[in-house]
Design an enzyme around this catalytic site. Sequence first.
Site, PDB file in Angstrom:
ATOM      1  N   HIS A 185       3.235   4.067   5.120  1.00 51.82           N
ATOM      2  CA  HIS A 185       3.954   4.850   4.112  1.00 51.82           C
ATOM      3  C   HIS A 185       5.261   4.197   3.673  1.00 51.82           C
ATOM      4  CE1 HIS A 185       1.887   8.603   3.266  1.00 51.82           C
ATOM      5  NE2 HIS A 185       1.552   8.720   4.530  1.00 51.82           N
ATOM      6  N   ASP A 200     -13.334  -0.044 -10.427  1.00 52.18           N
ATOM      7  CA  ASP A 200     -14.673  -0.641 -10.414  1.00 52.18           C
ATOM      8  C   ASP A 200     -14.560  -2.078  -9.901  1.00 52.18           C
ATOM      9  OD1 ASP A 200     -17.164  -1.676 -10.914  1.00 52.18           O
ATOM     10  OD2 ASP A 200     -17.181  -1.199 -13.047  1.00 52.18           O
TER      11      ASP A 200
END
Length: 470
Positions: free
Chosen positions: A175, A414
Amino acid sequence: MFNKKKRRLSMALNVIENVRVRPATKPSDDSVDSFSLPLNFFELRWIKFHPNQRVIFYRLTESSSETFHSHILPKLKLSLSHVLHYYLPLAGLLTWDPQDPKPSITVSKNDTVSLTVAETDADFSFLTSNGLRPATLFHPLVPELEVSDDSATLLSLQITLFPNQGFCMGIASHHSVNDGTTSAMFIKSWSHICRLHEHSNAMEFPLLPEDLTPTFDRTVINIPSGLESKMIDLLSSRSKDNFKTLKPPPLDEISSDVVRVTLELTSEKIEKLRERVRNESARSPLELHLSAFVIAYAYSWTCVVKARGGNPNRPVRFIYTADFRARLDPPLPATYFGSCVLPSGWFQYEAGTFLKEGGFVKAVEILGDSVKRLGSQGIESFFEDYVQRGKNIIADAQAGSVAGSTRLAINRTDFGWGRPVKTEFVSIDRNEAFSMLERRDDSGGVEIGVCLKKGEMNTFLSLFKDGLSD
């Protein structure tokens, strides 16, 4: 049906290999020299947080074990090596020398990223469905980060094949460096390079477009002097153990009773909820902030509080993270690499505020006011409010939070085999958290992930559905 699927998916994962992927270098480049990036004001807030874990599923019509290992996996490994050339800090370490006041990201020429390759005969269609699924089923699909007192890896990856069904990519990220924007930019960059390999000359080094090329200059962060030391002092005062350790606090095991579900709020449903707020709120419509995020979060949160039921006087708190890239003066580049978010939330409310009639409208007003205030509030004022809000935290309060964003387009990444069929934020299952993403069909609206104990989930789903009925 739920129990039947659970039995079918309780088999072990078969780990094929554990490899270390090194960032590629251009033929004209020398080896990477060591360098470091000290953490800044925003990143310090997240040094002891558990990693963000997500898993992205891709369906393949041709995904036999042979095809995967001879064609798909080599492309993923090569493109990973190439994208790490542009994102070198992700192959480095977060380190904290006890003599230093704060941690730094350290990068050297021998750095690598851990990549696990595995196979499973689990039911791909069940895992990627929207219905009830045991939360524990997703944990074997995501890796862990390597963390000690003085160092932590920043990125770890796992690719799991479901033979003749598809594959998934498990991503664990620290994080302190990977907020939603940076993490999404890395995934998009990886997918971009992977697609390029299908059409480019094998001898050519792939290039990233400008909007995916990270910016590492931290001098652009303009915050008042002294604010960073105040953050360090705050975190030190809240630490229950050795402050100068990178190890996060231990986590409880996930109960087998915790399930996850995916819900969709279409743009039409969101507009219907907006109209409800306009009609029921005592405020003028011009005073209300009715973004899709505010509507979806407030509605989901209200349903969760009602699903718990119980004592209306019990404390509740709900949180979201605010991105400050565009809110600083001057604003940061959109491609800034690092974490630039801070939590904003409400800690002074009781459950009855949201249990009673009009609870959803009240939640919209509270959340909307907070989002609007961010537009005019300076970072110093925000931090002062953050410190004050933290003093009101009650440890056993019912707490909610949200991961992800509808603006980051993760569901459109993609790699060359089509868009994902599902993205799950695995790390939301340890509290009453939500994930939010854009809907995959580009029709607008929000895709919401929820994790709850099964009894509360059934009540939650009934409330969620009933509140949207005509």
